[in-house]
Motif scaffolding. Structure first.
Motif, PDB file in Angstrom:
ATOM      1  N   SER A  28       1.060  -1.092   0.094  1.00 39.99           N
ATOM      2  CA  SER A  28       0.015   0.145   0.243  1.00 39.99           C
ATOM      3  C   SER A  28       0.899   1.192  -0.149  1.00 39.99           C
ATOM      4  O   SER A  28       1.909   1.285   0.490  1.00 39.99           O
ATOM      5  CB  SER A  28      -1.023  -0.109   1.273  1.00 39.99           C
ATOM      6  OG  SER A  28      -1.491   1.245   1.348  1.00 39.99           O
TER       7      SER A  28
ATOM      8  N   GLN B  60      -1.751   6.625   8.700  1.00 42.82           N
ATOM      9  CA  GLN B  60      -2.498   5.642   9.489  1.00 42.82           C
ATOM     10  C   GLN B  60      -2.861   6.225  10.887  1.00 42.82           C
ATOM     11  O   GLN B  60      -3.888   5.920  11.248  1.00 42.82           O
ATOM     12  CB  GLN B  60      -1.404   4.447   9.741  1.00 42.82           C
ATOM     13  CG  GLN B  60      -0.816   3.579   8.429  1.00 42.82           C
ATOM     14  CD  GLN B  60       0.274   3.038   8.587  1.00 42.82           C
ATOM     15  OE1 GLN B  60       0.707   2.756   9.632  1.00 42.82           O
ATOM     16  NE2 GLN B  60       1.135   2.709   7.725  1.00 42.82           N
TER      17      GLN B  60
ATOM     18  N   GLN C 183       1.637   0.518  14.159  1.00 44.14           N
ATOM     19  CA  GLN C 183       0.973   0.581  13.196  1.00 44.14           C
ATOM     20  C   GLN C 183       1.347   0.003  11.884  1.00 44.14           C
ATOM     21  O   GLN C 183       0.905  -0.737  11.083  1.00 44.14           O
ATOM     22  CB  GLN C 183       0.558   2.011  12.697  1.00 44.14           C
ATOM     23  CG  GLN C 183      -0.431   2.557  13.874  1.00 44.14           C
ATOM     24  CD  GLN C 183       0.423   3.308  14.900  1.00 44.14           C
ATOM     25  OE1 GLN C 183       1.711   3.183  14.992  1.00 44.14           O
ATOM     26  NE2 GLN C 183      -0.035   4.072  15.441  1.00 44.14           N
TER      27      GLN C 183
ATOM     28  N   ARG D 156       0.163  -3.361   9.475  1.00 46.69           N
ATOM     29  CA  ARG D 156       0.200  -3.404   8.212  1.00 46.69           C
ATOM     30  C   ARG D 156       1.063  -4.326   7.408  1.00 46.69           C
ATOM     31  O   ARG D 156       0.717  -5.101   6.516  1.00 46.69           O
ATOM     32  CB  ARG D 156       0.231  -2.065   7.693  1.00 46.69           C
ATOM     33  CG  ARG D 156      -0.822  -1.054   8.124  1.00 46.69           C
ATOM     34  CD  ARG D 156      -0.611   0.430   7.349  1.00 46.69           C
ATOM     35  NE  ARG D 156      -1.004   0.455   6.151  1.00 46.69           N
ATOM     36  CZ  ARG D 156      -0.383   0.460   5.097  1.00 46.69           C
ATOM     37  NH1 ARG D 156       0.823   0.764   4.931  1.00 46.69           N
ATOM     38  NH2 ARG D 156      -0.799   0.559   3.817  1.00 46.69           N
TER      39      ARG D 156
ATOM     40  N   VAL E 252      -3.663  -2.819   1.380  1.00 48.58           N
ATOM     41  CA  VAL E 252      -3.861  -2.986   2.780  1.00 48.58           C
ATOM     42  C   VAL E 252      -4.440  -1.702   3.298  1.00 48.58           C
ATOM     43  O   VAL E 252      -4.061  -0.553   2.975  1.00 48.58           O
ATOM     44  CB  VAL E 252      -2.271  -3.173   3.245  1.00 48.58           C
ATOM     45  CG1 VAL E 252      -2.387  -3.436   4.812  1.00 48.58           C
ATOM     46  CG2 VAL E 252      -1.665  -4.113   2.770  1.00 48.58           C
TER      47      VAL E 252
ATOM     48  N   ALA F 220      -3.744   1.049   9.237  1.00 42.29           N
ATOM     49  CA  ALA F 220      -3.932   0.590  10.672  1.00 42.29           C
ATOM     50  C   ALA F 220      -4.962   1.098  11.491  1.00 42.29           C
ATOM     51  O   ALA F 220      -5.024   2.411  11.478  1.00 42.29           O
ATOM     52  CB  ALA F 220      -2.764   0.306  11.570  1.00 42.29           C
TER      53      ALA F 220
ATOM     54  N   ALA G  27      -4.998  -4.341  10.830  1.00 37.59           N
ATOM     55  CA  ALA G  27      -5.228  -3.945   9.695  1.00 37.59           C
ATOM     56  C   ALA G  27      -5.685  -4.990   8.702  1.00 37.59           C
ATOM     57  O   ALA G  27      -5.543  -6.424   9.297  1.00 37.59           O
ATOM     58  CB  ALA G  27      -3.816  -3.531   8.936  1.00 37.59           C
TER      59      ALA G  27
END
Length: 259
Positions: A30, A37, A153, A157, A179, A182, A195
């Motif tokens: 991603s 995030q 985070q 992910r 993705v 998070a 995630a």
């Protein structure tokens, strides 16, 4: 999809596609940044409610009546899956699921695992898997550590993206990975992040290899600064595949192991 093998000596490292990768230009799952995030706390998937509707039980008792409980003493998580009669299997704690590079070196592993409908498919999207690879589990669940050089985070992910990447193709047959940012996960006393990765499979050597898959992670930071992580990855769009509601019900049983 998955490879299962007893690998008691190998640690639970990850191949982090979102930070550095392997230096060969592999695309990240991603384009979302860590900063983005952290700003998205109010959006996206909501945590599943406590599966039992009350405080999680102590010890190895399941939150859902009739389900089986798997416990990770190393990574301090406990979770439940449906009964053996529903074709769920718990593996011994010295059993790992692992995907390898072309030289056979494990790139990503999980332990304290469970699988759904093992033995259904004779081919797989990623040939570089160990042991039970190609035997067609429709879903796998397990625990692992994390990378302390990354944020919680980023770990959430990475685990979602990396399991999607390796379980459904790997470097030789790269799947498309999307993705989510998070999100906070505060369920059953866990103060963590989650995630979700949506996977589009590129290599389908047979029709029983799914066209799509879903991966969900939970990561919590321990008092010593290390991470413990839980992941489920599941085939989609094939007969008997888990619905997202079923996946979320399993996810809602994840709880910390104290001590």
């Amino acid at each position: 999809m998955g490879g299962v093998v007893a690998l008691a000596v190998i640690g639970g490292g990850a191949f982090f596609l979102l930070k550095g990768g392997d230096g060969k230009g592999d695309p990240a799952p991603s384009k979302e940044s860590a900063a983005a995030q952290g700003q998205d706390k109010g959006q996206g998937d909501k945590p599943a409610p406590d599966a039992g509707g009350s405080a999680p039980p102590t010890g190895d008792q399941p939150m859902v009546t009739g389900w089986q409980t798997q416990t990770s003493r190393e990574y301090k998580f406990r979770y439940d899956v449906p009964a053996k009669g529903e074709q769920w299997k718990l593996f011994p704690q010295d059993t790992m699921i692992a995907y390898t590079d072309e030289a056979g070196k494990p790139q990503i592993t999980m332990r304290d695992t469970a699988s759904f409908r093992e033995g259904g498919c004779t081919s797989g999207a990623n040939p570089n898997a160990i042991g039970e690879a190609g035997k067609g589990q429709l879903a796998n669940v397990g625990t692992m550590g994390g990378d302390t050089s990354l944020s919680i985070q980023e770990n959430a992910r990475n685990w979602a993206g990396n399991w999607g990447f390796y379980a459904y193709g790997g470097k030789g047959n790269k799947p498309k990975i999307d993705v989510t940012p998070a999100k906070p996960w505060k369920v059953n006393g866990i103060d963590g992040w989650t995630a979700t990765a949506k996977v589009t499979v590129a290599n389908r050597p047979s029709q029983c290899v799914p066209a799509t898959a879903i991966v969900k992670s939970i990561v919590e930071k321990l008092p010593d600064g290390s991470f413990h992580s839980w992941v489920i990855y599941a085939d989609q769009g094939v007969p008997n595949a888990l619905s997202e509601a079923q996946i979320d019900k399993i996810m809602g049983t994840v709880r910390p192991v104290k001590g």
